[in-house]
Design an enzyme around this catalytic site. Structure first.
Site, PDB file in Angstrom:
ATOM      1  N   THR A  16       0.832  -1.206   0.000  1.00 43.11           N
ATOM      2  CA  THR A  16       0.000   0.000   0.000  1.00 43.11           C
ATOM      3  C   THR A  16       0.864   1.252   0.000  1.00 43.11           C
ATOM      4  OG1 THR A  16      -1.843   1.127   1.099  1.00 43.11           O
ATOM      5  CG2 THR A  16      -0.179   0.141   2.525  1.00 43.11           C
ATOM      6  N   GLY A  20      -3.485   5.915   5.582  1.00 44.08           N
ATOM      7  CA  GLY A  20      -4.590   5.491   6.443  1.00 44.08           C
ATOM      8  C   GLY A  20      -4.625   3.979   6.600  1.00 44.08           C
ATOM      9  N   GLU A  48      -1.075  -0.512 -11.615  1.00 45.15           N
ATOM     10  CA  GLU A  48      -2.388  -0.085 -12.080  1.00 45.15           C
ATOM     11  C   GLU A  48      -3.415  -1.141 -11.687  1.00 45.15           C
ATOM     12  OE1 GLU A  48      -4.581   1.360 -16.216  1.00 45.15           O
ATOM     13  OE2 GLU A  48      -2.460   0.791 -16.224  1.00 45.15           O
ATOM     14  N   ASP A  77      -7.568  -4.842  -0.789  1.00 42.67           N
ATOM     15  CA  ASP A  77      -8.389  -4.061  -1.705  1.00 42.67           C
ATOM     16  C   ASP A  77      -9.750  -3.950  -1.062  1.00 42.67           C
ATOM     17  OD1 ASP A  77      -8.214  -2.664  -4.324  1.00 42.67           O
ATOM     18  OD2 ASP A  77     -10.044  -3.788  -4.673  1.00 42.67           O
ATOM     19  N   SER A  78     -10.202  -2.740  -0.920  1.00 39.84           N
ATOM     20  CA  SER A  78     -11.429  -2.536  -0.175  1.00 39.84           C
ATOM     21  C   SER A  78     -12.226  -1.410  -0.793  1.00 39.84           C
ATOM     22  CB  SER A  78     -11.112  -2.223   1.293  1.00 39.84           C
ATOM     23  OG  SER A  78     -10.231  -1.116   1.387  1.00 39.84           O
ATOM     24  N   LYS A 186     -13.488   0.381  16.140  1.00 37.33           N
ATOM     25  CA  LYS A 186     -13.722  -0.009  14.746  1.00 37.33           C
ATOM     26  C   LYS A 186     -13.052  -1.337  14.402  1.00 37.33           C
ATOM     27  CE  LYS A 186     -12.905   1.712  10.029  1.00 37.33           C
ATOM     28  NZ  LYS A 186     -12.235   2.729   9.214  1.00 37.33           N
ATOM     29  N   HIS A 198     -14.891  -4.102   8.116  1.00 38.28           N
ATOM     30  CA  HIS A 198     -14.624  -5.067   7.051  1.00 38.28           C
ATOM     31  C   HIS A 198     -13.182  -5.550   7.090  1.00 38.28           C
ATOM     32  CE1 HIS A 198     -13.816  -0.985   5.901  1.00 38.28           C
ATOM     33  NE2 HIS A 198     -13.224  -1.312   4.772  1.00 38.28           N
ATOM     34  N   ARG A 199     -12.265  -4.612   7.359  1.00 37.40           N
ATOM     35  CA  ARG A 199     -10.848  -4.975   7.385  1.00 37.40           C
ATOM     36  C   ARG A 199     -10.540  -5.854   8.601  1.00 37.40           C
ATOM     37  NH1 ARG A 199      -8.951  -0.144   6.151  1.00 37.40           N
ATOM     38  NH2 ARG A 199      -9.279  -0.669   3.972  1.00 37.40           N
TER      39      ARG A 199
END
Length: 211
Positions: A16, A20, A48, A77-78, A186, A198-199
């Protein structure tokens, strides 16, 4: 790659360039004693993202970093999928924020489209955050972990925490947006408890199988 385990002291390259996301992963991985570095910190180019699903893009990013570094890489990937918008923005979640990223603009775009659809009641504003983690090795093998957090989109956005679309997303069963929640609220998870985001939910599966 089944049965593969990471040990304390192993290097893990986070695929990444997003500060964040990097901060969130460092928080969640803090107790495992891994040597963590990011693709951004190593000066690697961002591949890409040409995939049409979260899984495809997660694989693309993780394998690019594993190949470039010869190290084990973990990608995420979120994005957010809005029911009334037929699952948009989905894999284009970040793209809606433009360059440089402006998530106030992105949230306004979602709101404007919902208004166009007449989606003003909470039950018309359902959405889910999706996260896919891919752990890739330089030999081309990988493991996939998926997490989903369903909720409702509120307006105006509330809260200064988190990142992205967090201030307009209220997870099911809660009266606060992700933008109002602390990182612990969270992402908190424990063995046998999947967490809220979700993560965190994808991460709990990663921990179960790999750490």
């Amino acid at each position: 790659m089944s049965g593969f385990k990471l040990q304390r002291g192993d290097r893990l390259v986070l695929a990444t360039h997003n500060k964040g996301k990097l901060d969130e992963f460092r928080d969640m991985l803090a107790d495992f004693g891994l040597d963590i570095v990011s693709a951004g910190e190593l000066g690697l180019p961002e591949p890409e993202e040409t995939g049409t699903s979260f899984v495809e893009n997660a694989r693309l990013k993780a394998h690019a970093v594993a190949k470039a570094t010869g190290q084990i890489a973990l990608s995420d990937d979120s994005g957010i999928a809005v029911d009334a918008l037929d699952g948009a923005p989905g894999v284009y979640t970040a793209d809606w924020a433009g360059v440089p990223r402006n998530f106030q603009m992105a949230m306004q775009k979602v709101q404007d489209l919902l208004i166009e659809k007449g989606a003003t009641a909470p039950d018309q504003r359902k959405a889910q955050f999706n996260a896919v983690l891919c752990l890739a090795r330089p030999d081309g093998t990988d493991m996939i972990f998926e997490g989903i957090s369903p909720g409702t989109l509120v307006w105006p956005p509330v809260g200064e925490r988190g990142h992205g679309y967090d201030p307009m997303f209220m997870p099911d069963g809660h009266q606060k947006t992700f933008g109002q929640m602390s990182a612990e609220e969270k992402h908190a998870w424990a063995p046998g408890r999947e967490g809220l985001s979700h993560r965190a939910r994808a991460f709990s599966k990663f921990v179960r199988d790999v750490l």
